[in-house]
Design a protein around this motif. Structure first.
Motif, PDB file in Angstrom:
ATOM      1  N   ASP A 109       1.260  -1.041   0.343  1.00  0.00           N
ATOM      2  CA  ASP A 109      -0.167   0.402   0.159  1.00  0.00           C
ATOM      3  C   ASP A 109       0.836   1.478   0.065  1.00  0.00           C
ATOM      4  N   PRO A 203      -2.820   9.002   1.343  1.00  0.00           N
ATOM      5  CA  PRO A 203      -3.701   8.406   0.185  1.00  0.00           C
ATOM      6  C   PRO A 203      -4.128   6.829   0.815  1.00  0.00           C
ATOM      7  N   TRP A 205      -3.293   3.363  -1.632  1.00  0.00           N
ATOM      8  CA  TRP A 205      -4.009   2.051  -2.851  1.00  0.00           C
ATOM      9  C   TRP A 205      -2.887   1.309  -2.483  1.00  0.00           C
ATOM     10  N   LYS A 209      -9.222   0.720  -2.942  1.00  0.00           N
ATOM     11  CA  LYS A 209      -9.841   0.905  -4.623  1.00  0.00           C
ATOM     12  C   LYS A 209      -9.394   0.139  -5.959  1.00  0.00           C
ATOM     13  N   GLU A 220     -14.354   3.323   0.678  1.00  0.00           N
ATOM     14  CA  GLU A 220     -13.720   4.469  -0.064  1.00  0.00           C
ATOM     15  C   GLU A 220     -13.563   5.674   0.680  1.00  0.00           C
ATOM     16  N   ASP A 249      -4.675   8.243  -5.813  1.00  0.00           N
ATOM     17  CA  ASP A 249      -5.622   8.193  -4.650  1.00  0.00           C
ATOM     18  C   ASP A 249      -6.701   9.041  -5.094  1.00  0.00           C
ATOM     19  N   THR A 252      -6.937  12.234  -2.617  1.00  0.00           N
ATOM     20  CA  THR A 252      -6.330  13.126  -1.888  1.00  0.00           C
ATOM     21  C   THR A 252      -5.832  14.075  -2.187  1.00  0.00           C
TER      22      THR A 252
END
Length: 456
Positions: A109, A203, A205, A209, A220, A249, A252
């Motif tokens: 991540d 962020p 991800w 996501k 989310e 993302d 963000t």
């Protein structure tokens, strides 16, 4: 030379400073952390997947880099546990579910990328309830995480293992995620600091996501990743590393116009502060009410604030919150998981996923969030900060979702979360800090909420 216990008592700011100054080696630090894990894990079960081999290899590499004159980074050699809902390329991410028991997506991540690049060393994955759809620390796959303050009670969740690891000294901080309070809940139950920054500061991800991963892709617009630590300074240090935009993302924010470490300076003199003891509608354990009320008085008597008792005025948005969760859940994908794995999935999660939500249920939840956000914005126009109990109760017994009776009133099992999830709906920054202890020795947290984007 510091011994293992001394190293484990150090905060992250101190540890990183000593490693950078070559007063401690990262190998010493990680050996101390892993030794403590070996002693405590058989009792606490904070880590569902320890990573000692990976941690020792990373420590040796960092030590070699330091000896070669390379910058070890702001988190030099600091051990950190990663919540088992947050992806790691070298350790599985089971999410507390048999459906993902052996899953490894082979990618970090964004926050894990940033922590490693800053010199932090991952010591393992910390335990969670199944897919994070709960505020406690048990799941169908791993041993139940226990509260270091009372082994027969939950440490809170869903960042359960993170809270237990930090409270017991396995590391000075850990990374958690907060979709309805899941950083602040274990902070409150385990006597720690937990911070959910404003939505978009940090962020995410692939978490929340990746559309190919049912369960992982949920929450989310609610989920915020953040630190759990023993000091406010350590939380600020972590946020200074993990915050900031990333193109993966879309939610963000641009880089903050402040320095997270500079937020530790100054005072609160002259701030106007609201205090709500119960939102005007939710029962609160009398001892929690007393402890938090006494902590709030300090803001006026010692910190120079003006404190006013006031409620934001929204109706209980509990039902709307779960409507939002449903709207952001891959119901098709997760219902297939239920079909395949129902015999070893968490019962309340199955019930939630099988609920026949209508389009009107989901759009009504969206409208209710708008109402909560509007009332909060109007309310906070008159105040710099809002104070509440973090939770309605102290830590309760293992293997339940929550107390069904609080201050003499029968309540739904998740009612004890009434103070946390509204700020996932609004996106405001919110933190839990220790307020005191019950007569039985259990920690109680005070929640501090800021205006929209007013993280400092």
């Amino acid at each position: 030379m510091a011994n293992g216990n001394e190293i484990c008592r150090m905060d992250a700011v101190t540890l990183a400073g000593k490693v950078r100054a070559k007063e401690l080696s990262p190998v010493e630090v990680i050996d101390a952390s892993l030794e403590r894990m070996d002693k405590l894990e058989p009792v606490l079960h904070a880590f569902c997947t320890p990573g000692p081999d990976q941690a020792r290899a990373a420590a040796k590499q960092l030590e070699a880099d330091i000896m070669a004159g390379k910058d070890p980074g702001p988190l030099a050699g600091v051990p950190i546990g990663i919540k088992d809902l947050i992806c790691t390329k070298d350790l599985p991410t089971a999410s507390g579910s048999h459906a993902y028991k052996d899953f490894n997506g082979g990618v970090d991540d964004i926050v894990v990328e940033r922590l490693r690049a800053a010199g932090a060393i991952v010591t393992g994955k910390t335990n969670v309830p199944e897919f994070g759809y709960s505020g406690v620390g048990h799941n169908p796959v791993f041993e139940t995480t226990r509260n270091p303050w009372d082994l027969e009670r939950t440490p809170g969740g869903s960042s359960a293992g993170a809270g237990a690891a930090v409270a017991s000294g396995m590391g000075p901080f850990a990374i958690g995620s907060d979709g309805g309070g899941s950083v602040r809940i274990p902070a409150s139950f385990s006597g720690l600091v937990g911070i959910k920054a404003s939505m978009g500061r940090v962020p995410l991800w692939p978490g929340t996501k990746d559309e190919t991963l049912p369960g992982v892709s949920s929450w989310e617009s609610l989920e915020c990743i953040g630190p759990i630590s023993r000091t406010v300074a350590d939380s600020a240090l972590m946020l200074s590393v993990i915050a900031g935009p990333d193109m993966r993302d879309r939610r963000t924010l641009p880089d903050a116009e402040f320095d997270w470490m500079d937020c530790l300076k100054g005072d609160l003199k002259g701030l106007r502060v609201a205090y709500s003891a119960d939102w005007g509608y939710t029962p609160v354990d009398p001892e929690v009410r007393q402890i938090v009320g006494d902590a709030v008085k300090v803001f006026e008597s010692e910190l120079g604030c003006t404190v006013v008792e006031a409620d934001p005025g929204w109706d209980d948005p509990y039902g709307a919150f779960w409507g939002l969760v449903a709207a952001e859940t891959d119901l098709v994908g997760m219902r297939k998981l239920v079909d395949e794995h129902a015999h070893h999935m968490t019962p309340h999660l199955i019930d939630f996923l099988r609920t026949p939500f209508t389009a009107e249920d989901l759009t009504s939840a969206v409208m209710a969030r708008k109402g909560v956000a509007n009332k909060s914005a109007a309310f906070m126009a008159d105040y710099d900060l809002l104070l509440t109990p973090t939770l309605s109760v102290p830590a309760f017994a293992l293997h339940i979702q929550g107390l069904e009776k609080v201050d003499g009133q029968i309540v739904p099992p998740f009612q004890w979360l009434a103070f946390t999830f509204p700020f996932n709906m609004t996106g405001q920054p919110a933190a839990s800090v220790p307020a005191g202890f019950t007569k039985g020795g259990l920690p109680v947290g005070l929640q501090i909420v800021g205006r929209h984007l007013d993280d400092p």
